[in-house]
Design a protein around this motif. Structure first.
Motif, PDB file in Angstrom:
ATOM      1  N   TYR A 126       0.842  -1.207   0.000  1.00 27.26           N
ATOM      2  CA  TYR A 126       0.000   0.000   0.000  1.00 27.26           C
ATOM      3  C   TYR A 126       0.871   1.248   0.000  1.00 27.26           C
ATOM      4  CZ  TYR A 126      -2.820   3.765   1.980  1.00 27.26           C
ATOM      5  OH  TYR A 126      -3.415   4.973   2.217  1.00 27.26           O
ATOM      6  N   ALA A 127       1.927   1.243   0.822  1.00 24.26           N
ATOM      7  CA  ALA A 127       2.808   2.411   0.895  1.00 24.26           C
ATOM      8  C   ALA A 127       3.492   2.660  -0.443  1.00 24.26           C
ATOM      9  CB  ALA A 127       3.854   2.206   1.991  1.00 24.26           C
ATOM     10  N   GLY A 128       3.914   1.590  -1.113  1.00 19.55           N
ATOM     11  CA  GLY A 128       4.554   1.749  -2.417  1.00 19.55           C
ATOM     12  C   GLY A 128       3.619   2.318  -3.459  1.00 19.55           C
ATOM     13  N   ARG A 129       2.370   1.827  -3.475  1.00 23.98           N
ATOM     14  CA  ARG A 129       1.397   2.341  -4.449  1.00 23.98           C
ATOM     15  C   ARG A 129       1.090   3.810  -4.199  1.00 23.98           C
ATOM     16  NH1 ARG A 129      -0.888  -2.700  -3.407  1.00 23.98           N
ATOM     17  NH2 ARG A 129      -2.406  -1.775  -1.970  1.00 23.98           N
ATOM     18  N   MET A 130       0.934   4.179  -2.929  1.00 26.29           N
ATOM     19  CA  MET A 130       0.662   5.583  -2.620  1.00 26.29           C
ATOM     20  C   MET A 130       1.827   6.461  -3.061  1.00 26.29           C
ATOM     21  SD  MET A 130       0.141   7.484   1.059  1.00 26.29           S
ATOM     22  CE  MET A 130      -1.590   7.097   1.188  1.00 26.29           C
ATOM     23  N   THR A 131       3.035   6.011  -2.820  1.00 24.70           N
ATOM     24  CA  THR A 131       4.209   6.785  -3.210  1.00 24.70           C
ATOM     25  C   THR A 131       4.269   6.955  -4.720  1.00 24.70           C
ATOM     26  OG1 THR A 131       5.425   6.020  -1.258  1.00 24.70           O
ATOM     27  CG2 THR A 131       6.722   6.873  -3.107  1.00 24.70           C
ATOM     28  N   ASP A 132       4.001   5.880  -5.460  1.00 26.06           N
ATOM     29  CA  ASP A 132       4.022   5.958  -6.916  1.00 26.06           C
ATOM     30  C   ASP A 132       2.952   6.898  -7.456  1.00 26.06           C
ATOM     31  OD1 ASP A 132       6.163   4.218  -7.233  1.00 26.06           O
ATOM     32  OD2 ASP A 132       4.880   2.450  -7.349  1.00 26.06           O
ATOM     33  N   GLN A 133       1.775   6.852  -6.869  1.00 21.47           N
ATOM     34  CA  GLN A 133       0.643   7.583  -7.416  1.00 21.47           C
ATOM     35  C   GLN A 133       0.547   9.026  -6.916  1.00 21.47           C
ATOM     36  OE1 GLN A 133      -2.729   5.127  -6.451  1.00 21.47           O
ATOM     37  NE2 GLN A 133      -2.028   3.401  -7.704  1.00 21.47           N
ATOM     38  N   GLN A 134       0.947   9.280  -5.655  1.00 21.97           N
ATOM     39  CA  GLN A 134       0.757  10.607  -5.071  1.00 21.97           C
ATOM     40  C   GLN A 134       2.053  11.269  -4.618  1.00 21.97           C
ATOM     41  OE1 GLN A 134      -2.665  10.925  -2.408  1.00 21.97           O
ATOM     42  NE2 GLN A 134      -3.291   8.855  -2.969  1.00 21.97           N
ATOM     43  N   GLY A 135       3.165  10.559  -4.751  1.00 23.00           N
ATOM     44  CA  GLY A 135       4.451  11.148  -4.419  1.00 23.00           C
ATOM     45  C   GLY A 135       4.952  10.764  -3.046  1.00 23.00           C
ATOM     46  N   GLY A 136       6.292  10.788  -2.898  1.00 22.73           N
ATOM     47  CA  GLY A 136       6.903  10.421  -1.635  1.00 22.73           C
ATOM     48  C   GLY A 136       6.538  11.360  -0.504  1.00 22.73           C
TER      49      GLY A 136
END
Length: 399
Positions: free
Chosen positions: A76-86
């Motif tokens: 989940y953390a990886g997808r959020m980072t990819d989609q909304q930024g670090g």
């Protein structure tokens, strides 16, 4: 359309690769937020065992349950980072970590039954794991975006220094607050540290990663598993040091067991600060091979140590070897995924290290029970050598 997407991704990379080092605000936020991991480490066992009256088994389960939450939420953390930024992932993770500190503080309040306090502490540990997975994945990816993929190894070296320093400093600060001002003060610090990280991160530039086509998380794991397993094998040596060094020294009637992690940290931070650029310049696999061999030498020194000073030297050499394995293999992992999947790649990559810490502790305990504490370090040396062979037989994918 595909050519246009690739061109835009390349332009985004070029535009964002203007910093020679990771943004100061990102590293400072990571340090403050990761203090929330170190601060409660010595205090939660005292809360559960001494104040609530539960057994050592319950203490171990409460401490370890955060690992489970962290691993299960890396995707989940990886997808959020990819989609909304670090930055977005880091901000959300820090806020969730502050919520975990609030749970700890409530659990420490007088007048609550032991069973209710234990349930609140467990909720806090699960929340902390969820927050850590978002926060660390976000900060690592955000840091890489601030310098560009060509300096990813150097970026990961600096984020690792921030995390290790926060962990090393956070634990004694948490204990000092507990001893000097009581349990509530230590728990309040677990709220303040990530809240400070939110303030620092909020005012820092976003440095968004490039867009483009994204792979499902399971396919990301399929592409980086070799690098992840190599990282996992490296983690066995560090796990043996943190879990069994004090018992190893006590069994040999040696003093200065408290200097083991200090010696490790000196070697670790020195190499990361001075040689953190090597994975970017020499190639990740080459650096990983030699690093894992050095780690194996350090573990062997511990296994054969005739006195405490040789054992401390072995811990120092282990730190020298462990220092660059994460950035070296991380650089290679990033090369195996599209630019838009860098956050997911980092989430999956770090999850292998979480698994290493979760598995190697019990495995090393079983080995120590059957063959003695020194054998834990022979096990660590063997794992490091297997990791070196794995890295030596790996090849960087062609563009």
């Amino acid at each position: 359309m595909q050519a246009l997407a690739m061109k835009r991704a390349a332009q985004a990379d070029a535009a964002l690769a203007h910093l020679s080092r990771p943004a100061t605000g990102i590293i400072a936020a990571l340090f403050c937020g990761y203090l929330a991991v170190g601060l409660p480490l010595p205090v939660i066992p005292l809360l559960v065992h001494d104040h609530l009256g539960y057994s050592n088994l319950v203490v171990g389960l409460v401490i370890g349950i955060q690992f489970l939450a962290t691993v299960l939420t890396r995707g989940y953390a990886g997808r959020m980072t990819d989609q909304q930024g670090g930055k977005r992932s880091a901000l959300q993770g820090a806020a969730v970590s502050a919520l975990a500190g609030l749970f700890y503080w409530v659990a420490a309040m007088p007048g609550i039954s032991p069973a209710a306090s234990l349930a609140i502490v467990i909720a806090g540990r699960l929340t902390a794991g969820f927050g850590e997975s978002q926060f660390v994945t976000g900060c690592v990816s955000w840091s890489i975006a601030s310098v560009g993929p060509q300096r990813a190894g150097m970026s990961m070296s600096w984020t690792g220094i921030a995390m290790f320093a926060a962990l090393s400093i956070g634990a004694p600060i948490g204990m000092a607050l507990y001893q000097g001002y009581g349990l509530a003060a230590a728990m309040i610090a677990c709220i303040v540290a990530p809240a400070l990280a939110v303030l620092i991160a909020w005012g820092s530039a976003s440095y968004l990663s490039p867009g483009g086509a994204r792979l499902p998380f399971y396919r990301v794991i399929g592409r980086i598993w070799r690098e992840g397993v190599g990282l996992m094998l490296q983690g066995v040596g560090l796990s043996g040091l943190t879990a069994f060094a004090s018992l190893f020294f006590a069994a040999r009637h040696w003093s200065n067991a408290g200097l083991v992690m200090t010696a490790f940290g000196v070697g670790f931070i020195f190499v990361r600060a001075v040689l953190g650029h090597l994975p970017d310049r020499m190639g990740g696999y080459r650096v990983a091979v030699w690093s894992l061999v050095v780690e194996a030498v350090g573990q062997t020194m511990l296994w054969l140590a005739p006195n405490a000073w040789v054992a401390l030297a072995g811990a120092l050499v282990t730190g020298l070897g462990c220092a660059l394995v994460f950035p070296a293999l991380g650089v290679e992992a990033l090369k195996r995924v599209p630019p838009a999947n860098r956050g997911s790649a980092m989430g999956a990559f770090v999850a292998f290290l979480d698994i290493a810490y979760g598995i190697s502790g019990p495995a090393a305990g079983a080995i120590a029970g059957s063959f003695g504490y020194a054998s834990v370090y022979l096990f660590g040396a063997a794992c490091a050598l297997v990791g070196a062979v794995l890295a030596a037989t790996s090849r960087t994918p062609q563009p």
